[in-house]
Enzyme design. Structure first.
Site, PDB file in Angstrom:
ATOM      1  N   CYS A 154       0.848  -1.187   0.000  1.00 47.06           N
ATOM      2  CA  CYS A 154       0.000   0.000   0.000  1.00 47.06           C
ATOM      3  C   CYS A 154       0.884   1.238   0.000  1.00 47.06           C
ATOM      4  O   CYS A 154       1.900   1.270   0.705  1.00 47.06           O
ATOM      5  CB  CYS A 154      -0.881  -0.012   1.245  1.00 47.06           C
ATOM      6  SG  CYS A 154      -2.007   1.389   1.378  1.00 47.06           S
TER       7      CYS A 154
ATOM      8  N   HIS B  96      -8.972  -3.849  -2.415  1.00 44.69           N
ATOM      9  CA  HIS B  96      -8.072  -3.024  -1.602  1.00 44.69           C
ATOM     10  C   HIS B  96      -8.536  -1.568  -1.592  1.00 44.69           C
ATOM     11  O   HIS B  96      -8.645  -0.944  -0.532  1.00 44.69           O
ATOM     12  CB  HIS B  96      -6.648  -3.151  -2.172  1.00 44.69           C
ATOM     13  CG  HIS B  96      -5.621  -2.339  -1.481  1.00 44.69           C
ATOM     14  ND1 HIS B  96      -4.649  -2.905  -0.683  1.00 44.69           N
ATOM     15  CD2 HIS B  96      -5.365  -0.998  -1.485  1.00 44.69           C
ATOM     16  CE1 HIS B  96      -3.861  -1.946  -0.215  1.00 44.69           C
ATOM     17  NE2 HIS B  96      -4.265  -0.787  -0.701  1.00 44.69           N
ATOM     18  N   GLU B  97      -8.823  -1.027  -2.784  1.00 44.96           N
ATOM     19  CA  GLU B  97      -9.241   0.383  -2.873  1.00 44.96           C
ATOM     20  C   GLU B  97     -10.627   0.584  -2.264  1.00 44.96           C
ATOM     21  O   GLU B  97     -10.869   1.594  -1.593  1.00 44.96           O
ATOM     22  CB  GLU B  97      -9.185   0.876  -4.319  1.00 44.96           C
ATOM     23  CG  GLU B  97      -7.811   0.808  -4.964  1.00 44.96           C
ATOM     24  CD  GLU B  97      -6.682   1.417  -4.151  1.00 44.96           C
ATOM     25  OE1 GLU B  97      -6.910   2.380  -3.389  1.00 44.96           O
ATOM     26  OE2 GLU B  97      -5.548   0.917  -4.273  1.00 44.96           O
TER      27      GLU B  97
ATOM     28  N   HIS C 125     -10.233   0.912   1.423  1.00 44.33           N
ATOM     29  CA  HIS C 125      -9.754   2.231   1.850  1.00 44.33           C
ATOM     30  C   HIS C 125     -10.921   3.176   2.111  1.00 44.33           C
ATOM     31  O   HIS C 125     -10.927   3.913   3.098  1.00 44.33           O
ATOM     32  CB  HIS C 125      -8.848   2.864   0.787  1.00 44.33           C
ATOM     33  CG  HIS C 125      -7.405   2.533   0.949  1.00 44.33           C
ATOM     34  ND1 HIS C 125      -6.686   2.836   2.094  1.00 44.33           N
ATOM     35  CD2 HIS C 125      -6.534   1.944   0.102  1.00 44.33           C
ATOM     36  CE1 HIS C 125      -5.442   2.432   1.947  1.00 44.33           C
ATOM     37  NE2 HIS C 125      -5.309   1.880   0.748  1.00 44.33           N
TER      38      HIS C 125
END
Length: 184
Positions: free
Chosen positions: A104, A146-147, A150
């Site tokens: 990241c 993953h995004e 976030h």
């Protein structure tokens, strides 16, 4: 984006939020204004992602708590996927679960084996407010998950368990950029 333009070519590189910054652990707000400021943010996010040599970047990683992410990421067949999603919703994460190395831009230089599904679908909008659906497999599916995490206030370190979590916490605490915090 204009046809033929390179994303980020007209953007400015913004400072990255690093592990320990509260913006990374706060759920981002929906975008309500699809005007020029949003287009500028996306352009800056591409410029920042490319400068940091990443494959994806969420708005809170540049200190903006809005539901936006950009990506330029290959899948497992080395097909390039390039785009952005505003107000994304992860509507599918299925298939087999694989543990693979994940890093990241907000934890520079670190990575850990993280479990993710090998297929993901995200629905959202373009900066012009047009609906889009993005399908990902393999590494690109990992990127989409993953995004999306976030924007919910989750970093991959929150998903790491056991000895991998302990090792990542030690590495984060020793990192030159660290604020003395790591995964709990």
């Amino acid at each position: 984006m204009r046809h033929g333009s390179i994303p980020g070519a007209h953007g400015r590189v913004r400072p990255l939020s690093l592990l320990g910054d509260p913006v990374l652990h706060t759920r981002c707000e929906d975008v309500t204004d699809f005007g020029p400021e949003l287009a500028r943010l996306v352009e800056d996010m591409f410029a920042t992602m490319y400068a940091a040599q990443g494959v994806g970047l969420a708005a809170n990683q540049v200190g903006v708590p809005l539901r936006v992410f950009v990506y330029d990421c290959p899948d497992d067949e080395d097909v390039r996927h390039l785009g952005h999603v505003v107000n994304p919703r992860l509507v599918e994460a299925d298939g087999i679960v694989l543990r693979g190395p994940e890093g990241c831009l907000s934890l520079p230089g670190l990575e850990a084996g993280t479990e993710r599904h090998d297929h993901a679908v995200v629905e959202g909008f373009t900066t012009a407010g047009e609906p889009i659906t993005v399908h990902g497999t393999g590494f690109f599916a990992r990127c989409l998950q993953h995004e999306a995490d976030h924007l919910e206030g989750t970093v991959y370190a929150d998903r790491v368990t056991g000895w991998r979590r302990s090792r990542l916490a030690r590495q984060a605490a020793r990192a030159s950029w660290s604020r003395g915090t790591g995964p709990a």
